[in-house]
Write a protein that holds these residues in place. Structure first.
Motif, short mmCIF file in Angstrom:
data_model
loop_
_atom_site.label_atom_id
_atom_site.label_comp_id
_atom_site.label_asym_id
_atom_site.label_seq_id
_atom_site.Cartn_x
_atom_site.Cartn_y
_atom_site.Cartn_z
N ASN A 193 8.97 18.48 -2.09
CA ASN A 193 10.07 17.56 -1.78
C ASN A 193 9.67 16.10 -1.85
OD1 ASN A 193 12.04 19.59 -1.22
ND2 ASN A 193 11.00 19.98 0.73
N GLY A 194 8.39 15.83 -2.13
CA GLY A 194 7.94 14.44 -2.24
C GLY A 194 6.91 14.07 -1.20
N VAL A 195 6.75 12.78 -0.96
CA VAL A 195 5.72 12.27 -0.05
C VAL A 195 6.12 12.52 1.40
CG1 VAL A 195 4.57 10.17 0.77
CG2 VAL A 195 4.98 10.49 -1.68
N GLY A 220 0.82 -1.21 0.00
CA GLY A 220 0.00 0.00 0.00
C GLY A 220 0.85 1.26 0.00
N ALA A 221 1.97 1.24 0.72
CA ALA A 221 2.85 2.41 0.79
C ALA A 221 3.49 2.68 -0.58
CB ALA A 221 3.93 2.20 1.84
N GLN A 222 3.91 1.62 -1.26
CA GLN A 222 4.49 1.79 -2.60
C GLN A 222 3.44 2.31 -3.58
OE1 GLN A 222 5.81 -2.34 -2.74
NE2 GLN A 222 7.92 -1.66 -3.07
N GLU A 223 2.23 1.77 -3.48
CA GLU A 223 1.15 2.22 -4.35
C GLU A 223 0.87 3.70 -4.14
OE1 GLU A 223 -3.50 1.03 -5.41
OE2 GLU A 223 -2.38 -0.15 -3.95
N ALA A 224 0.89 4.13 -2.87
CA ALA A 224 0.65 5.53 -2.55
C ALA A 224 1.70 6.43 -3.17
CB ALA A 224 0.62 5.71 -1.03
N ALA A 225 2.96 6.04 -3.07
CA ALA A 225 4.05 6.85 -3.61
C ALA A 225 3.95 6.96 -5.13
CB ALA A 225 5.40 6.27 -3.20
N SER A 229 1.19 6.71 -6.91
CA SER A 229 0.02 7.54 -7.21
C SER A 229 0.36 9.02 -7.09
CB SER A 229 -1.14 7.20 -6.26
OG SER A 229 -1.58 5.88 -6.44
N PHE A 230 1.08 9.38 -6.04
CA PHE A 230 1.45 10.78 -5.83
C PHE A 230 2.34 11.27 -6.96
CE2 PHE A 230 3.90 14.28 -4.04
CZ PHE A 230 2.91 15.05 -3.45
N SER A 231 3.33 10.45 -7.31
CA SER A 231 4.26 10.81 -8.37
C SER A 231 3.54 11.09 -9.67
CB SER A 231 5.29 9.69 -8.56
OG SER A 231 6.07 9.89 -9.70
N GLY A 232 2.59 10.21 -10.03
CA GLY A 232 1.85 10.41 -11.27
C GLY A 232 0.91 11.59 -11.22
N ALA A 233 0.18 11.75 -10.12
CA ALA A 233 -0.84 12.80 -10.02
C ALA A 233 -0.24 14.19 -10.06
CB ALA A 233 -1.66 12.62 -8.75
N VAL A 234 0.88 14.41 -9.36
CA VAL A 234 1.43 15.77 -9.28
C VAL A 234 2.39 16.08 -10.42
CG1 VAL A 234 1.19 15.78 -6.77
CG2 VAL A 234 3.40 15.16 -7.78
N THR A 239 -9.19 17.18 -10.33
CA THR A 239 -9.15 15.82 -10.87
C THR A 239 -7.97 15.70 -11.83
OG1 THR A 239 -11.55 15.62 -10.71
CG2 THR A 239 -10.42 14.07 -12.17
N SER A 240 -7.22 14.62 -11.69
CA SER A 240 -6.09 14.37 -12.58
C SER A 240 -6.29 13.05 -13.31
CB SER A 240 -4.78 14.34 -11.80
OG SER A 240 -3.69 14.02 -12.65
N GLU A 241 -6.08 13.07 -14.61
CA GLU A 241 -6.09 11.84 -15.40
C GLU A 241 -4.75 11.12 -15.28
OE1 GLU A 241 -8.20 10.23 -17.40
OE2 GLU A 241 -9.82 11.57 -17.96
N HIS A 242 -3.76 11.79 -14.70
CA HIS A 242 -2.45 11.19 -14.50
C HIS A 242 -2.38 10.65 -13.08
CE1 HIS A 242 -0.27 13.44 -17.99
NE2 HIS A 242 -1.54 13.16 -18.29
N ASP A 243 -2.04 9.38 -12.95
CA ASP A 243 -2.12 8.75 -11.65
C ASP A 243 -1.03 7.70 -11.50
OD1 ASP A 243 -3.08 6.71 -13.30
OD2 ASP A 243 -5.17 7.06 -12.79
N ILE A 244 -1.34 6.60 -10.84
CA ILE A 244 -0.35 5.56 -10.59
C ILE A 244 0.25 5.02 -11.88
CG2 ILE A 244 -2.13 3.76 -10.45
CD1 ILE A 244 -0.36 2.32 -8.40
N LEU A 245 -0.54 4.98 -12.95
CA LEU A 245 -0.03 4.46 -14.23
C LEU A 245 1.14 5.31 -14.72
CD1 LEU A 245 -0.45 2.31 -16.42
CD2 LEU A 245 -2.07 3.86 -17.52
N ASP A 246 1.00 6.64 -14.59
CA ASP A 246 2.08 7.54 -15.00
C ASP A 246 3.28 7.39 -14.06
OD1 ASP A 246 0.58 9.70 -17.03
OD2 ASP A 246 -0.72 8.73 -15.57
N GLY A 247 3.01 7.19 -12.76
CA GLY A 247 4.10 6.95 -11.81
C GLY A 247 4.86 5.67 -12.14
N ILE A 248 4.15 4.64 -12.57
CA ILE A 248 4.79 3.37 -12.96
C ILE A 248 5.70 3.60 -14.17
CG2 ILE A 248 4.36 1.05 -13.86
CD1 ILE A 248 1.68 1.13 -12.26
#
Length: 317
Positions: A154-156, A113-118, A120-125, A301-310
């Motif tokens: 500075n990140g999460v 869950g922690a990795q998924e959160a990071a 998601s944040f990376s992709g969304a912002v 709302t962002s269309e960029h999310d965990i997929l973009d972070g991946i």
């Protein structure tokens, strides 16, 4: 560098093929080559049985076979496959991992869950202006879990994955069509219980902005904007007042599945579960409004999310 990123969640599996470039200021940016989503409902009944259903695995493997052909046709240099909530919870995850490795030649990452959160944040912002000291909450509302991530330039800073999502809560609480008032009340209480767990870890009262990602939230945003069909360009980066989001979520929650199916922006695979997604998002935003003393007045709302972070992570591997 051309990369392929696959996000396999509880409800959908998504593919992004993108070219990753290094910008002058040091950040990486993505240029989409191919992006698509299929609803395979991998998490079908996982909440009850604890294992991935044979028919759910078959649907997912069929989609991955198609994705493998698309990847091969686009001269991809690096492939990254990430699986989230449903796979974390499944007793037969090894069968899933073996099937993906056979089809793609890469081992899927079953992330925490922690990795998924990071991610998601990376992709969304990645598409927001420079954050600086501004604290942003990213909410990734999925099928089996919802990630809450607070970060700044500075990140999460803190994050938690809560076991609530549109598929899990539909199967657990909202079986009627449309949901009854009693079912809604029980589900809302369950969301509040999960939010209390989040509050113990994530400082929701301190945020300056909230960004919502994933299919439930983009669908609710489409309804709030009054769209007659799904338009990514209108939905992405939309800033909607909380009262409009609340009204749209309440509308979707009260509809029958037949009424939802008639909406031009509604993906057929979300018809039966969007009510739970709407209830969760509505309750989260009401809570954020209260905690912030009204400082948080809108949701982005962002269309960029965990997929973009991946995808961004794949380029760094």
């Amino acid at each position: 560098m051309r990369v392929a990123a696959i996000d396999c969640g509880t409800n959908s599996i998504r593919l992004l093929i993108a070219d990753v470039t290094q910008e002058p200021h040091g950040c990486q940016s993505l240029r989409d080559v191919h992006r698509e989503m299929r609803v395979v409902r991998l998490g079908q009944d996982v909440d009850v049985t604890g294992s991935l259903a044979p028919e759910a695995l078959a649907r997912t493997f069929a989609a991955v076979d198609d994705y493998a052909a698309i990847i091969a046709a686009h001269a991809v240099e690096q492939v990254r496959f990430v699986a989230t909530s449903a796979t974390r919870d499944a007793s037969n995850r090894d069968e899933f991992v073996a099937g993906i490795k056979e089809r793609l030649g890469v081992e899927p990452e079953v992330v925490s869950g922690a990795q998924e959160a990071a991610l998601s944040f990376s992709g969304a912002v990645s598409v927001l202006p420079a954050l600086g000291a501004k604290k942003v909450l990213v909410v990734d509302l999925g099928g089996g879990s919802t990630e809450f991530v607070v970060g700044d330039g500075n990140g999460v800073l803190s994050a938690l994955s809560a076991n609530m999502g549109c598929v899990r809560f539909t199967e657990r609480y909202l079986q009627a069509d449309p949901p009854t008032e009693e079912q809604i009340a029980v589900a809302e209480a369950a969301v509040q219980e999960k939010l209390a767990e989040v509050l113990a870890v994530v400082p929701l009262a301190d945020i300056d902005q909230v960004v919502g990602v994933a299919g439930s939230i983009t669908t609710i945003t489409a309804h709030a904007l009054g769209l007659v069909r799904y338009q990514s360009e209108a939905i992405h980066a939309a800033v909607v007042p909380l009262e409009k989001v609340d009204a749209a979520a309440s509308s979707l929650l009260s509809m029958t599945r037949a009424q939802r199916a008639e909406l031009g922006f509604m993906h057929p695979g979300r018809v039966d579960v969007i009510g739970a997604g709407a209830l969760i998002w509505r309750t989260v935003l009401r809570t954020l409004s209260q905690l912030s003393g009204g400082r948080v007045e809108s949701a982005t709302t962002s269309e960029h999310d965990i997929l973009d972070g991946i995808a961004l992570g794949a380029a760094r591997d």
